[in-house]
Write a protein that holds these residues in place. Structure first.
Motif, PDB file in Angstrom:
ATOM      1  N   ALA A   1       0.826  -1.204   0.000  1.00  0.00           N
ATOM      2  CA  ALA A   1       0.000   0.000   0.000  1.00  0.00           C
ATOM      3  C   ALA A   1       0.863   1.259   0.000  1.00  0.00           C
ATOM      4  O   ALA A   1       0.535   2.254  -0.658  1.00  0.00           O
ATOM      5  N   ASP A   2       1.967   1.227   0.719  1.00  0.00           N
ATOM      6  CA  ASP A   2       2.881   2.377   0.719  1.00  0.00           C
ATOM      7  C   ASP A   2       3.437   2.631  -0.682  1.00  0.00           C
ATOM      8  O   ASP A   2       3.575   3.788  -1.111  1.00  0.00           O
ATOM      9  N   ALA A   3       3.759   1.550  -1.391  1.00  0.00           N
ATOM     10  CA  ALA A   3       4.287   1.691  -2.753  1.00  0.00           C
ATOM     11  C   ALA A   3       3.224   2.252  -3.689  1.00  0.00           C
ATOM     12  O   ALA A   3       3.527   3.077  -4.563  1.00  0.00           O
ATOM     13  N   VAL A   4       1.977   1.809  -3.512  1.00  0.00           N
ATOM     14  CA  VAL A   4       0.882   2.346  -4.320  1.00  0.00           C
ATOM     15  C   VAL A   4       0.702   3.836  -4.045  1.00  0.00           C
ATOM     16  O   VAL A   4       0.531   4.643  -4.962  1.00  0.00           O
ATOM     17  N   ALA A   5       0.752   4.216  -2.772  1.00  0.00           N
ATOM     18  CA  ALA A   5       0.602   5.624  -2.412  1.00  0.00           C
ATOM     19  C   ALA A   5       1.703   6.474  -3.029  1.00  0.00           C
ATOM     20  O   ALA A   5       1.451   7.584  -3.534  1.00  0.00           O
ATOM     21  N   GLU A   6       2.917   5.950  -3.020  1.00  0.00           N
ATOM     22  CA  GLU A   6       4.035   6.701  -3.596  1.00  0.00           C
ATOM     23  C   GLU A   6       3.834   6.924  -5.089  1.00  0.00           C
ATOM     24  O   GLU A   6       4.052   8.032  -5.595  1.00  0.00           O
ATOM     25  N   GLN A   7       3.395   5.885  -5.794  1.00  0.00           N
ATOM     26  CA  GLN A   7       3.196   6.019  -7.237  1.00  0.00           C
ATOM     27  C   GLN A   7       2.007   6.922  -7.558  1.00  0.00           C
ATOM     28  O   GLN A   7       2.055   7.712  -8.507  1.00  0.00           O
ATOM     29  N   LEU A   8       0.947   6.810  -6.790  1.00  0.00           N
ATOM     30  CA  LEU A   8      -0.185   7.716  -6.975  1.00  0.00           C
ATOM     31  C   LEU A   8       0.252   9.162  -6.795  1.00  0.00           C
ATOM     32  O   LEU A   8      -0.188  10.056  -7.534  1.00  0.00           O
ATOM     33  N   GLY A   9       1.108   9.398  -5.816  1.00  0.00           N
ATOM     34  CA  GLY A   9       1.603  10.752  -5.568  1.00  0.00           C
ATOM     35  C   GLY A   9       2.466  11.285  -6.696  1.00  0.00           C
ATOM     36  O   GLY A   9       2.502  12.490  -6.945  1.00  0.00           O
ATOM     37  N   GLU A  10       3.165  10.383  -7.384  1.00  0.00           N
ATOM     38  CA  GLU A  10       3.965  10.824  -8.522  1.00  0.00           C
ATOM     39  C   GLU A  10       3.071  11.204  -9.701  1.00  0.00           C
ATOM     40  O   GLU A  10       3.369  12.145 -10.441  1.00  0.00           O
ATOM     41  N   VAL A  11       1.988  10.458  -9.881  1.00  0.00           N
ATOM     42  CA  VAL A  11       1.048  10.788 -10.949  1.00  0.00           C
ATOM     43  C   VAL A  11       0.268  12.062 -10.617  1.00  0.00           C
ATOM     44  O   VAL A  11       0.009  12.899 -11.481  1.00  0.00           O
ATOM     45  N   ASP A  12      -0.091  12.206  -9.344  1.00  0.00           N
ATOM     46  CA  ASP A  12      -0.908  13.337  -8.890  1.00  0.00           C
ATOM     47  C   ASP A  12      -0.251  13.969  -7.666  1.00  0.00           C
ATOM     48  O   ASP A  12      -0.638  13.695  -6.533  1.00  0.00           O
ATOM     49  N   PRO A  13       0.762  14.802  -7.877  1.00  0.00           N
ATOM     50  CA  PRO A  13       1.496  15.389  -6.748  1.00  0.00           C
ATOM     51  C   PRO A  13       0.611  16.151  -5.771  1.00  0.00           C
ATOM     52  O   PRO A  13       0.882  16.151  -4.552  1.00  0.00           O
ATOM     53  N   ASP A  14      -0.450  16.778  -6.253  1.00  0.00           N
ATOM     54  CA  ASP A  14      -1.314  17.548  -5.357  1.00  0.00           C
ATOM     55  C   ASP A  14      -2.015  16.655  -4.333  1.00  0.00           C
ATOM     56  O   ASP A  14      -2.409  17.124  -3.261  1.00  0.00           O
ATOM     57  N   GLY A  15      -2.197  15.387  -4.690  1.00  0.00           N
ATOM     58  CA  GLY A  15      -2.873  14.474  -3.771  1.00  0.00           C
ATOM     59  C   GLY A  15      -1.939  13.592  -2.980  1.00  0.00           C
ATOM     60  O   GLY A  15      -2.395  12.711  -2.232  1.00  0.00           O
ATOM     61  N   ALA A  16      -0.629  13.812  -3.087  1.00  0.00           N
ATOM     62  CA  ALA A  16       0.351  12.907  -2.471  1.00  0.00           C
ATOM     63  C   ALA A  16       0.152  12.763  -0.968  1.00  0.00           C
ATOM     64  O   ALA A  16       0.239  11.656  -0.424  1.00  0.00           O
TER      65      ALA A  16
END
Length: 324
Positions: A169-184
């Motif tokens: 889940a931490d890895a998913v959160a990191e990648q989501l944050g790279e795609v959408d920095p505002d939501g990191a």
């Protein structure tokens, strides 16, 4: 006559185009989320992605409820969805069709096999070794049967360890944050909340299986090795692939184990036939019960989620092994 012949490929082309357009139209629907879309290859990965992404993303699970994930073949619409997603979440080696389709995408990819420490898999799915000519023949046969679902030297079923799910889940959160920095920050917070839930499940297993009358646990296929750290010894009827067939030596070993260790239960599982487990249980005069590998939901578990299914599995293990 010639006009009829020409009309056939035109019609076929229109049908194919309509299917593709339908898939693309679905991708363009911004009625949920913020227009960002993730595609996950099967249930545990989709569940984690949904928890971490929250309402900001639409998450599609490529494996339908009731479908055995090993057997997934992608439709045209699913391939289109994968190719046009902002994020693809998969586990390389678990579903070859998804791996192949993901090679052609420009989306960000989270590969569970690359971000989680997977356990090594035994060669034949059993702790005992085949000996002599019969063992060699069994290994050759299993190699042929396992070609379609070859997982290599690693056991892919990491999601049965809740702490590894938290790392994923931490890895998913990191990648989501790279795609959408505002939501990191939001994704990181969601992953932290999920870790809290998963640590609670881990604590339930640690305390719930701390004192058991027996540890030997006979299961349908080699999917439960990640639960061994709670003190149980899992003996699979089949190997890593749930459709593998046990050899005579495998069955003789399990029959001896059930007798000597006083095993009370043989576990079948959802999404695949319970026949092997039921037959072994009937032959040995013991109980058959369900232990869910949580590879996907079924009609019986449509109202459940990962957390509730893990706790149901714990109760089943406690009952089978006389845990207090």
């Amino acid at each position: 006559m010639s006009s009829v012949i020409r009309s056939v490929p035109v019609t076929a082309g229109l049908v194919a185009a309509s299917v593709l357009l339908a898939g693309c139209a679905a991708l363009g629907d911004d009625s949920s989320g913020n227009g960002r879309r993730a595609v996950a290859s099967f249930y545990p990965l989709a569940w984690v992605t949904e928890r971490v992404a929250g309402d900001a993303w639409t998450v599609e699970n490529l494996t339908q409820p009731g479908q055995e994930p090993h057997d997934l073949d992608l439709s045209i619409a699913q391939t289109a969805a994968l190719e046009q997603a902002d994020l693809v979440v998969l586990e390389e080696g678990f579903q070859p069709a998804v791996d192949a389709a993901a090679e052609g995408t420009d989306a960000a990819v989270v590969d569970a096999a690359a971000v989680v420490d997977l356990l090594p898999a035994t060669a034949d799915g059993h702790d005992h070794e085949h000996e002599g000519e019969e063992g060699a023949e069994a290994e050759d046969a299993e190699a042929e049967d396992g070609e379609e679902h070859d997982h290599g030297d690693l056991d892919p079923h990491f999601w049965l360890d809740p702490l590894l799910v938290a790392d994923f889940a931490d890895a998913v959160a990191e990648q989501l944050g790279e795609v959408d920095p505002d939501g990191a920050a939001t994704y990181a917070e969601n992953a932290a909340d999920l870790r809290t839930d998963l640590e609670a499940v881990d604590e339930d297993y640690t305390t719930g299986l701390a004192s058991c009358e027996r540890t030997a646990t006979v299961v349908s296929h080699q999917a439960f090795g990640y639960l061994s750290r709670y003190g149980l010894d899992f003996e699979p009827i089949a190997g890593l692939s749930p459709d593998a067939e046990p050899t005579a030596a495998d069955l003789a070993h399990l029959q001896e184990l059930i007798t000597e260790d006083g095993v009370t239960t043989v576990f079948s599982e959802r999404l695949v036939s319970p026949k092997m487990a039921q037959t072994l249980a009937d032959d040995m005069g013991v109980t058959s019960a369900v232990l869910d590998p949580i590879e996907g939901l079924s009609d019986d578990t449509s109202g459940e989620d990962y957390l509730s299914l893990m706790r149901e599995n714990l109760t089943a293990l406690q009952q089978a092994n006389g845990c207090s």
